[in-house]
Motif scaffolding. Structure first.
Motif, short mmCIF file in Angstrom:
data_model
loop_
_atom_site.label_atom_id
_atom_site.label_comp_id
_atom_site.label_asym_id
_atom_site.label_seq_id
_atom_site.Cartn_x
_atom_site.Cartn_y
_atom_site.Cartn_z
N SER A 181 0.80 -1.24 0.00
CA SER A 181 0.00 0.00 0.00
C SER A 181 0.83 1.28 0.00
O SER A 181 0.81 2.04 -0.96
CB SER A 181 -0.92 0.03 1.21
OG SER A 181 -1.54 -1.18 1.37
N ALA A 182 1.57 1.51 1.09
CA ALA A 182 2.22 2.82 1.24
C ALA A 182 3.31 3.00 0.19
O ALA A 182 3.40 4.05 -0.46
CB ALA A 182 2.80 2.92 2.64
N ALA A 183 4.12 1.95 -0.01
CA ALA A 183 5.19 2.04 -1.00
C ALA A 183 4.60 2.27 -2.39
O ALA A 183 5.14 3.02 -3.21
CB ALA A 183 6.02 0.76 -0.98
N GLY A 184 3.47 1.64 -2.66
CA GLY A 184 2.81 1.79 -3.95
C GLY A 184 2.30 3.20 -4.18
O GLY A 184 2.48 3.78 -5.25
N GLU A 185 1.69 3.76 -3.15
CA GLU A 185 1.17 5.13 -3.28
C GLU A 185 2.32 6.12 -3.47
O GLU A 185 2.18 7.12 -4.15
CB GLU A 185 0.35 5.51 -2.04
CG GLU A 185 -0.96 4.77 -1.91
CD GLU A 185 -1.80 4.80 -3.19
OE1 GLU A 185 -2.26 5.87 -3.58
OE2 GLU A 185 -1.97 3.73 -3.80
N ALA A 186 3.47 5.79 -2.86
CA ALA A 186 4.62 6.69 -2.97
C ALA A 186 5.25 6.63 -4.36
O ALA A 186 5.95 7.56 -4.76
CB ALA A 186 5.66 6.33 -1.90
N ASN A 187 5.05 5.54 -5.07
CA ASN A 187 5.64 5.41 -6.41
C ASN A 187 4.68 4.58 -7.28
O ASN A 187 4.87 3.38 -7.48
CB ASN A 187 7.02 4.74 -6.32
CG ASN A 187 7.78 4.86 -7.63
OD1 ASN A 187 7.20 5.12 -8.67
ND2 ASN A 187 9.09 4.68 -7.57
N VAL A 188 3.68 5.30 -7.78
CA VAL A 188 2.59 4.62 -8.48
C VAL A 188 3.09 3.92 -9.74
O VAL A 188 2.71 2.79 -10.05
CB VAL A 188 1.45 5.61 -8.82
CG1 VAL A 188 0.42 4.98 -9.73
CG2 VAL A 188 0.79 6.08 -7.53
N SER A 189 4.01 4.56 -10.48
CA SER A 189 4.42 3.93 -11.74
C SER A 189 5.24 2.66 -11.47
O SER A 189 5.10 1.66 -12.17
CB SER A 189 5.16 4.91 -12.65
OG SER A 189 6.37 5.28 -12.04
N LEU A 190 6.05 2.68 -10.42
CA LEU A 190 6.80 1.46 -10.09
C LEU A 190 5.84 0.36 -9.60
O LEU A 190 5.98 -0.81 -9.96
CB LEU A 190 7.87 1.76 -9.02
CG LEU A 190 8.78 0.58 -8.67
CD1 LEU A 190 9.59 0.11 -9.88
CD2 LEU A 190 9.72 0.93 -7.51
N ALA A 191 4.85 0.77 -8.80
CA ALA A 191 3.87 -0.21 -8.32
C ALA A 191 3.12 -0.84 -9.49
O ALA A 191 2.87 -2.04 -9.52
CB ALA A 191 2.89 0.45 -7.35
N ARG A 192 2.77 0.00 -10.45
CA ARG A 192 2.06 -0.51 -11.62
C ARG A 192 2.95 -1.51 -12.35
O ARG A 192 2.51 -2.59 -12.76
CB ARG A 192 1.72 0.67 -12.53
CG ARG A 192 0.58 0.41 -13.46
CD ARG A 192 0.30 1.62 -14.29
NE ARG A 192 1.50 2.06 -15.00
CZ ARG A 192 1.67 3.28 -15.50
NH1 ARG A 192 0.75 4.19 -15.34
NH2 ARG A 192 2.76 3.60 -16.15
N ALA A 193 4.23 -1.17 -12.47
CA ALA A 193 5.15 -2.07 -13.19
C ALA A 193 5.31 -3.39 -12.42
O ALA A 193 5.10 -4.48 -12.98
CB ALA A 193 6.50 -1.39 -13.38
N VAL A 194 5.69 -3.29 -11.14
CA VAL A 194 5.98 -4.53 -10.39
C VAL A 194 4.71 -5.36 -10.22
O VAL A 194 4.70 -6.57 -10.45
CB VAL A 194 6.60 -4.19 -9.01
CG1 VAL A 194 6.75 -5.44 -8.16
CG2 VAL A 194 7.94 -3.50 -9.18
N ASN A 195 3.61 -4.70 -9.86
CA ASN A 195 2.40 -5.46 -9.49
C ASN A 195 1.61 -5.94 -10.71
O ASN A 195 0.93 -6.95 -10.63
CB ASN A 195 1.48 -4.61 -8.61
CG ASN A 195 2.14 -4.23 -7.29
OD1 ASN A 195 3.28 -4.60 -7.03
ND2 ASN A 195 1.43 -3.49 -6.46
N ILE A 196 1.70 -5.21 -11.80
CA ILE A 196 0.90 -5.62 -12.97
C ILE A 196 1.80 -6.25 -14.05
O ILE A 196 1.60 -7.40 -14.42
CB ILE A 196 0.08 -4.44 -13.51
CG1 ILE A 196 -0.92 -3.99 -12.42
CG2 ILE A 196 -0.66 -4.84 -14.79
CD1 ILE A 196 -1.81 -2.83 -12.79
N THR A 197 2.82 -5.51 -14.49
CA THR A 197 3.70 -6.11 -15.53
C THR A 197 4.41 -7.33 -14.96
O THR A 197 4.53 -8.36 -15.64
CB THR A 197 4.74 -5.07 -16.01
OG1 THR A 197 4.04 -3.89 -16.37
CG2 THR A 197 5.53 -5.59 -17.19
#
Ligand SMILES: NC(=O)c1ccc[n+]([C@@H]2O[C@H](COP(=O)([O-])OP(=O)(O)OC[C@H]3O[C@@H](n4cnc5c(N)ncnc54)[C@H](O)[C@@H]3O)[C@@H](O)[C@H]2O)c1
Length: 342
Positions: A137-153
């Motif tokens: 959650s928190a790490a993802g909100e802090a870096n949305v594009s990285l979260a999108r990459a790691v969690n989705i791609t």
């Protein structure tokens, strides 16, 4: 007080993918933790059954991605106790502390590097993949594009590799996959899921991808790029290999020519689908004709005359369509259903 997040599988039976949603429970340490009772992951027998190939025996070969996080090392300990230290590989993009490095196999694996992930799976004969890499959650909100990459791609890379190598895949989800419009008490398995964080959104995505992946590989859906009536000559690979050996070993004087047709059977996608449906009644095939592939298939013979190979050097195939389907389904872990059908 111990905070335990329990992972509850939501699909059982013969599945390759388990999308699960974690439930948070705050328990005193003495309470028994609910076990994965409905999960086929539990018994060594199942472990054999679900290994990548039915010809493989022994415990699964496990890879854990994102294994240096809060949950991965405990999971590795649990699995190593069950399946043996060397059968469970921890991986992450972080440097492992020395006690972790010394406790069993560890490799660097970035889930965004599909090639590297594939190499690890192939080189280590991995059969189970537990995909724990994520930005929470928190790490993802802090870096949305990285979260999108790691969690989705990253998830898509894992799904592709799992499909390519017939892996059993586990992806944990989270209560964060629910949102403010989800029922808050006794939230059911299926309900409104409109989370407001990139973490939650990516986990809803993972849950839905898990269902699509599961449908595609196990419930038996297949999209064929040729017309249902396209007849082509075919051989099962074992026959093909044996033919190669037999022609190499045949006495030179047995050859009356230098080029031989060798074949076994000839069938259409529709006939193949009917044969598969005898074993997997829910199997469905859909057709989406690719004009390029169809044109190539239409330019090939629909059957071969291999009587000269049979006469000159004794060629004889073992696999007709029913044997081909039975063998291929059992190699893909559908042996129970075949046994039932028979
Ligand atoms: N911890 C919980 O309470 C909880 C609850 C529900 C679900 N989950 C799920 O369980 C899984 C593991 O959770 P956790 O608490 O151990 O998370 P964590 O944040 O502690 O660990 C995640 C790990 O992923 C790694 N990672 C990040 N980017 C990566 C990349 N590109 N390639 C490979 N690894 C990468 C990180 O280095 C980290 O070690 C996650 O999928 C999470 O969503 C956790």
């Amino acid at each position: 007080m111990l905070v335990v997040r329990m992972l509850r599988p939501i699909v059982g039976g013969m599945v390759r993918t388990l999308a699960c949603r974690s439930c948070t429970a705050i328990l005193p340490p003495v309470l028994p933790v609910r076990v994965l009772s409905s999960s086929p992951v539990q018994t060594p027998t199942d472990a054999h059954f679900h290994s990548a190939s039915s010809s493989e025996t022994g415990p699964p070969r496990v890879l854990i991605t994102g294994g240096l996080g809060q949950l991965g090392m405990g999971l590795a300990n649990l699995l190593r106790n069950r399946f043996g230290k060397d059968n469970v590989i921890l991986s992450d993009i972080k440097k492992p502390p020395s006690h972790v490095f010394c406790s069993g196999p560890f490799v660097y694996a970035d889930v965004l590097d599909r090639q590297n992930l594939r190499e690890i799976v192939v080189n280590n004969r991995v059969t189970w993949l537990l995909h724990y890499s994520a930005l929470l959650s928190a790490a993802g909100e802090a870096n949305v594009s990285l979260a999108r990459a790691v969690n989705i791609t990253g998830l898509h890379n894992v799904l592709d590799i799992a499909a390519e190598h017939n892996l059993r895949l586990f992806v944990p989800s989270t209560i964060g996959a629910f949102g403010p419009t989800s029922p808050r008490n006794r939230t059911p398995d299926l309900s409104v899921q409109r989370p407001r964080t990139i973490y939650g959104v990516s986990k809803v995505h993972a849950e839905l991808m898990g269902e699509i992946f599961h449908d595609a590989v196990k419930r038996g859906k297949f999209e064929c790029n040729l017309r249902p009536s396209t007849r082509l000559p075919m051989m099962y690979v074992d026959d093909c290999l044996r033919a190669t050996l037999e022609v190499m070993e045949a006495p030179a004087e047995s050859f009356s020519m230098r080029t031989y047709n060798v074949t076994a059977m000839s069938f259409t996608p529709d006939e193949l689908a009917q044969e598969i449906a005898k074993h997997v009644p829910e199997f469905r095939i859909t057709y989406c004709v690719d004009p390029v592939r169809q044109a190539i298939a239409d330019s090939w013979p629909v059957s071969l005359d291999d009587s000269m190979a049979r006469k000159d050097w004794g060629w004889k195939h073992d696999f007709d369509l029913p044997e081909l389907v039975t063998t291929m389904l059992s190699l893909h872990g559908c042996d129970t259903r075949i046994a039932q059908a028979n």
